[in-house]
Design an enzyme around this catalytic site. Structure first.
Site, PDB file in Angstrom:
ATOM      1  N   GLU A   1      -6.100  -5.891   4.064  1.00 30.28           N
ATOM      2  CA  GLU A   1      -5.936  -7.026   3.142  1.00 30.28           C
ATOM      3  C   GLU A   1      -7.131  -7.140   2.179  1.00 30.28           C
ATOM      4  O   GLU A   1      -7.629  -8.225   1.903  1.00 30.28           O
ATOM      5  CB  GLU A   1      -5.671  -8.341   3.901  1.00 30.28           C
TER       6      GLU A   1
ATOM      7  N   THR B   1       0.833  -1.211   0.000  1.00 33.26           N
ATOM      8  CA  THR B   1       0.000   0.000   0.000  1.00 33.26           C
ATOM      9  C   THR B   1       0.867   1.260   0.000  1.00 33.26           C
ATOM     10  O   THR B   1       1.910   1.310   0.654  1.00 33.26           O
ATOM     11  CB  THR B   1      -0.900  -0.007   1.260  1.00 33.26           C
TER      12      THR B   1
ATOM     13  N   GLU C   1     -15.444  -4.042  -0.286  1.00 28.89           N
ATOM     14  CA  GLU C   1     -15.806  -3.785  -1.695  1.00 28.89           C
ATOM     15  C   GLU C   1     -14.888  -4.607  -2.613  1.00 28.89           C
ATOM     16  O   GLU C   1     -15.346  -5.182  -3.613  1.00 28.89           O
ATOM     17  CB  GLU C   1     -15.676  -2.284  -2.020  1.00 28.89           C
TER      18      GLU C   1
ATOM     19  N   SER D   1      -6.412  -0.123  -2.602  1.00 25.32           N
ATOM     20  CA  SER D   1      -7.181  -1.146  -3.327  1.00 25.32           C
ATOM     21  C   SER D   1      -6.654  -1.297  -4.749  1.00 25.32           C
ATOM     22  O   SER D   1      -6.541  -2.405  -5.272  1.00 25.32           O
ATOM     23  CB  SER D   1      -8.661  -0.745  -3.402  1.00 25.32           C
TER      24      SER D   1
ATOM     25  N   ILE E   1       2.257   0.110   6.972  1.00 23.48           N
ATOM     26  CA  ILE E   1       2.915  -1.205   6.864  1.00 23.48           C
ATOM     27  C   ILE E   1       3.118  -1.838   8.251  1.00 23.48           C
ATOM     28  O   ILE E   1       3.823  -1.293   9.104  1.00 23.48           O
ATOM     29  CB  ILE E   1       4.242  -1.103   6.078  1.00 23.48           C
TER      30      ILE E   1
ATOM     31  N   HIS F   1     -22.899  -4.981  27.174  1.00 27.55           N
ATOM     32  CA  HIS F   1     -22.126  -4.508  28.325  1.00 27.55           C
ATOM     33  C   HIS F   1     -22.544  -3.115  28.796  1.00 27.55           C
ATOM     34  O   HIS F   1     -21.989  -2.609  29.783  1.00 27.55           O
ATOM     35  CB  HIS F   1     -20.629  -4.495  27.993  1.00 27.55           C
ATOM     36  N   GLY F   2     -23.478  -2.494  28.100  1.00 34.96           N
ATOM     37  CA  GLY F   2     -23.932  -1.166  28.522  1.00 34.96           C
ATOM     38  C   GLY F   2     -22.761  -0.196  28.608  1.00 34.96           C
ATOM     39  O   GLY F   2     -21.833  -0.246  27.794  1.00 34.96           O
TER      40      GLY F   2
ATOM     41  N   THR G   1     -10.483  -4.391   1.045  1.00 34.99           N
ATOM     42  CA  THR G   1     -11.723  -3.919   1.677  1.00 34.99           C
ATOM     43  C   THR G   1     -12.891  -4.855   1.314  1.00 34.99           C
ATOM     44  O   THR G   1     -12.766  -5.697   0.418  1.00 34.99           O
ATOM     45  CB  THR G   1     -12.081  -2.505   1.178  1.00 34.99           C
TER      46      THR G   1
HETATM   47  C1  LIG Z   1      -3.702  -0.969  10.565  1.00 37.03           C
HETATM   48  C2  LIG Z   1      -3.425  -1.250   9.129  1.00 37.03           C
HETATM   49  C3  LIG Z   1      -2.451  -2.168   8.771  1.00 37.03           C
HETATM   50  C4  LIG Z   1      -2.137  -2.392   7.424  1.00 37.03           C
HETATM   51  N1  LIG Z   1      -1.103  -3.226   7.084  1.00 37.03           N
HETATM   52  C5  LIG Z   1      -0.676  -3.260   5.791  1.00 37.03           C
HETATM   53  C6  LIG Z   1       0.524  -3.968   5.441  1.00 37.03           C
HETATM   54  O1  LIG Z   1       1.177  -4.585   6.275  1.00 37.03           O
HETATM   55  N2  LIG Z   1       0.944  -3.930   4.143  1.00 37.03           N
HETATM   56  C7  LIG Z   1       0.245  -3.244   3.190  1.00 37.03           C
HETATM   57  O2  LIG Z   1       0.688  -3.236   2.044  1.00 37.03           O
HETATM   58  N3  LIG Z   1      -0.911  -2.590   3.496  1.00 37.03           N
HETATM   59  C8  LIG Z   1      -1.373  -2.563   4.767  1.00 37.03           C
HETATM   60  N4  LIG Z   1      -2.520  -1.874   5.086  1.00 37.03           N
HETATM   61  C9  LIG Z   1      -3.245  -1.177   4.029  1.00 37.03           C
HETATM   62  C10 LIG Z   1      -4.603  -1.777   3.694  1.00 37.03           C
HETATM   63  O3  LIG Z   1      -4.437  -3.012   3.062  1.00 37.03           O
HETATM   64  C11 LIG Z   1      -5.348  -0.727   2.844  1.00 37.03           C
HETATM   65  O4  LIG Z   1      -5.694   0.337   3.708  1.00 37.03           O
HETATM   66  C12 LIG Z   1      -6.556  -1.296   2.163  1.00 37.03           C
HETATM   67  O5  LIG Z   1      -6.206  -2.232   1.168  1.00 37.03           O
HETATM   68  C13 LIG Z   1      -7.427  -0.198   1.519  1.00 37.03           C
HETATM   69  O6  LIG Z   1      -6.656   0.668   0.749  1.00 37.03           O
HETATM   70  P1  LIG Z   1      -6.808   2.259   0.965  1.00 37.03           P
HETATM   71  O7  LIG Z   1      -6.663   2.528   2.410  1.00 37.03           O
HETATM   72  O8  LIG Z   1      -5.850   2.929   0.046  1.00 37.03           O
HETATM   73  O9  LIG Z   1      -8.276   2.602   0.524  1.00 37.03           O
HETATM   74  P2  LIG Z   1      -8.739   2.979  -0.964  1.00 37.03           P
HETATM   75  O10 LIG Z   1      -8.265   1.984  -1.939  1.00 37.03           O
HETATM   76  O11 LIG Z   1      -8.411   4.395  -1.223  1.00 37.03           O
HETATM   77  O12 LIG Z   1     -10.326   2.827  -0.826  1.00 37.03           O
HETATM   78  C14 LIG Z   1     -11.156   3.829  -0.237  1.00 37.03           C
HETATM   79  C15 LIG Z   1     -12.595   3.308  -0.320  1.00 37.03           C
HETATM   80  O13 LIG Z   1     -12.984   3.199  -1.685  1.00 37.03           O
HETATM   81  C16 LIG Z   1     -13.437   1.881  -1.956  1.00 37.03           C
HETATM   82  N5  LIG Z   1     -13.129   1.532  -3.341  1.00 37.03           N
HETATM   83  C17 LIG Z   1     -11.937   1.599  -3.971  1.00 37.03           C
HETATM   84  N6  LIG Z   1     -12.055   1.186  -5.241  1.00 37.03           N
HETATM   85  C18 LIG Z   1     -13.353   0.834  -5.414  1.00 37.03           C
HETATM   86  C19 LIG Z   1     -14.115   0.329  -6.524  1.00 37.03           C
HETATM   87  N7  LIG Z   1     -13.566   0.082  -7.686  1.00 37.03           N
HETATM   88  N8  LIG Z   1     -15.441   0.083  -6.327  1.00 37.03           N
HETATM   89  C20 LIG Z   1     -16.029   0.321  -5.129  1.00 37.03           C
HETATM   90  N9  LIG Z   1     -15.367   0.809  -4.063  1.00 37.03           N
HETATM   91  C21 LIG Z   1     -14.049   1.058  -4.211  1.00 37.03           C
HETATM   92  C22 LIG Z   1     -12.703   1.007  -0.953  1.00 37.03           C
HETATM   93  O14 LIG Z   1     -13.361  -0.224  -0.777  1.00 37.03           O
HETATM   94  C23 LIG Z   1     -12.742   1.902   0.268  1.00 37.03           C
HETATM   95  O15 LIG Z   1     -13.998   1.782   0.901  1.00 37.03           O
HETATM   96  C24 LIG Z   1      -2.869  -1.700   6.430  1.00 37.03           C
HETATM   97  C25 LIG Z   1      -3.889  -0.794   6.786  1.00 37.03           C
HETATM   98  C26 LIG Z   1      -4.144  -0.560   8.110  1.00 37.03           C
HETATM   99  C27 LIG Z   1      -5.197   0.463   8.444  1.00 37.03           C
END
Ligand SMILES: Cc1cc2nc3c(=O)[nH]c(=O)nc-3n(C[C@H](O)[C@H](O)[C@H](O)COP(=O)(O)OP(=O)(O)OC[C@H]3O[C@@H](n4cnc5c(N)ncnc54)[C@H](O)[C@@H]3O)c2cc1C
Length: 384
Positions: free
Chosen positions: A368, A126, A372, A132, A159, A343-344, A370
């Site tokens: 890993e 990411t 969607e 995504s 990450i 648990h209120g 979303t």
């Molecule tokens: C605590 C934490 C740990 C993580 N660990 C890792 C890690 O170790 N390594 C790593 O690489 N990543 C990691 N991530 C990243 C995580 O995998 C991403 O946050 C996730 O894949 C979503 O990407 P984004 O945040 O860029 O959201 P975006 O891709 O920007 O999406 C934003 C919203 O738009 C929606 N969306 C996007 N495209 C579409 C579409 N075509 N149709 C409909 N809806 C859509 C998404 O579902 C989401 O609701 C971590 C995230 C967190 C918060």
């Protein structure tokens, strides 16, 4: 059709369950509150062999399977998700890419310490601008042929396990060229911790998983040897898709653990807490809530068992893994909401495990892939 566990799997489940209750539960709230990484717990998990569960013994693994990892994750998350995600990311995102795609030298160098839990690895896919849509990757790696080195520039976001005192490396996806059709050539490269030009930002302030380690990373003219390429050049996209397919089963198991933990805590509380002269568990409204929570945890468990069974049988499992992840994360959020309700006011206090479950549940619908993205995978697999 047999959904019962083998003796080995049952014994593993029981030993991780005892560990979670006896070692994790008493101290994790403090780590969660202070946002500290639980090194001592991780060290003990390493001694138990949890980091080596699905790997061959020749690299120091336990010779088990991916399902064993899932069972361990479920039992840990039943008590705490920060510890569970540390193990999940260390195994399925950290060590697994090296195990699956590494050269003999890379395996010999990194796997023994990763599989013993002595060291952790992160997986940097990411970016601040792309999650995504990982094909949008902007981090670039250029091969300086004269020096025999990759020169990496770019940044990665969120990450896991990338900045602990025991993090040994981060595997980074980067654009390594442009194909004749104009598309990006993506590859994965191992960047050892401490490499000049590789900077780890301070940990994020997170809503949940606060005892786990998550950072933004920057690469500024960061040079690593050409042989740090992981797998074939240009196969980075295919490699991380495979890693993420498997990882979804593991996250589903973790989500089932959280959902089951909500049932455990709610049953206990409903028997203890009195209102209007009776334990609240005597009211059918509360009983039905808990029955529905158990129903959800049970069906989500069957979904991940099915995906894992297909994976272990060498059959296609992409759709089933997406179904398991989508369903388990959805019901984990449902169960966390209901457990907090049962648990209120105490459910809103961090000292109660359900408050942690509530804060930890939401990320399961995001990380890993979303919800969607899971729907996209299922729809594509149905031919749409
Ligand atoms: C605590 C934490 C740990 C993580 N660990 C890792 C890690 O170790 N390594 C790593 O690489 N990543 C990691 N991530 C990243 C995580 O995998 C991403 O946050 C996730 O894949 C979503 O990407 P984004 O945040 O860029 O959201 P975006 O891709 O920007 O999406 C934003 C919203 O738009 C929606 N969306 C996007 N495209 C579409 C579409 N075509 N149709 C409909 N809806 C859509 C998404 O579902 C989401 O609701 C971590 C995230 C967190 C918060």
């Amino acid at each position: 059709m047999d959904f019962r566990l083998t003796e080995e799997h049952e014994a593993l489940r029981e030993s991780v369950r005892d560990f979670a209750r006896e070692v994790v539960a008493p101290v994790i709230a403090e780590h969660y509150e202070q946002h500290t990484f639980p090194y001592e717990i991780i060290r003990q998990m390493g001694k138990m062999g949890l980091f080596g569960l699905p790997f061959a013994e020749e690299y120091g693994g336990m010779g088990g399977d991916y399902f064993a990892l899932c069972l361990a994750l479920e039992e840990l998350a039943r008590v705490d998700s920060s510890v569970a995600i540390t193990l999940e990311a260390a195994v399925s995102l950290g060590a697994m890419p090296i195990y699956r795609f590494g050269t003999d030298e890379q395996k010999a160098r990194w796997l023994p310490k990763l599989l013993s839990g002595e060291a952790l690895a992160g997986f940097g896919l990411t970016e601040p601008g792309f999650g995504s849509d990982a094909g949008g990757t902007e981090t670039r790696a250029v091969l300086d042929e004269a020096a025999g080195e990759w020169v990496i520039n770019g940044s990665k976001a969120f990450i896991t396990n990338s900045g602990t005192d025991i993090t040994a490396l981060v595997t980074v996806t980067a654009v390594t060229g442009i194909r004749p059709d104009g598309s990006k050539e993506l590859s994965t490269i191992i960047v050892p911790s401490g490499t000049p030009g590789f900077t780890v930002a301070p940990g994020y302030s997170k809503v949940g998983w606060t005892a786990s380690d998550t950072h933004e990373l920057t690469f500024d003219g960061c040079r690593v040897p050409a042989e740090n390429l992981l797998g074939e050049r240009g196969r980075g996209f295919a490699q991380f898709l495979r890693i993420l397919d498997e990882g979804r089963i593991a996250i589903a198991a973790l989500a089932v653990g959280l959902a089951q933990g909500c049932v455990d805590e709610s049953v206990k509380y409903a028997k203890e807490r009195h209102a209007f002269g009776r334990p609240i568990g005597n009211y059918q409204a509360i009983q039905f809530k808990i029955a529905d929570m158990e129903l959800k945890a049970h069906t989500a468990r069957l979904a991940y068992y099915d995906a894992a069974a297909r994976m272990l049988a060498g059959e296609p499992f992409k759709r089933q893994a997406a179904i398991a992840k989508l369903h388990a994360s959805t019901i984990a959020v449902d169960n966390a909401r209901e457990a907090t309700q049962i648990h209120g006011g105490y459910g809103f206090m961090n000292e109660y495990p359900v408050a942690r479950f509530w804060r930890d549940s939401k990320i399961l619908e995001i990380g890993e892939g979303t919800s969607e993205v899971q729907r996209m995978i299922i729809a594509r697999d149905l031919g749409m």
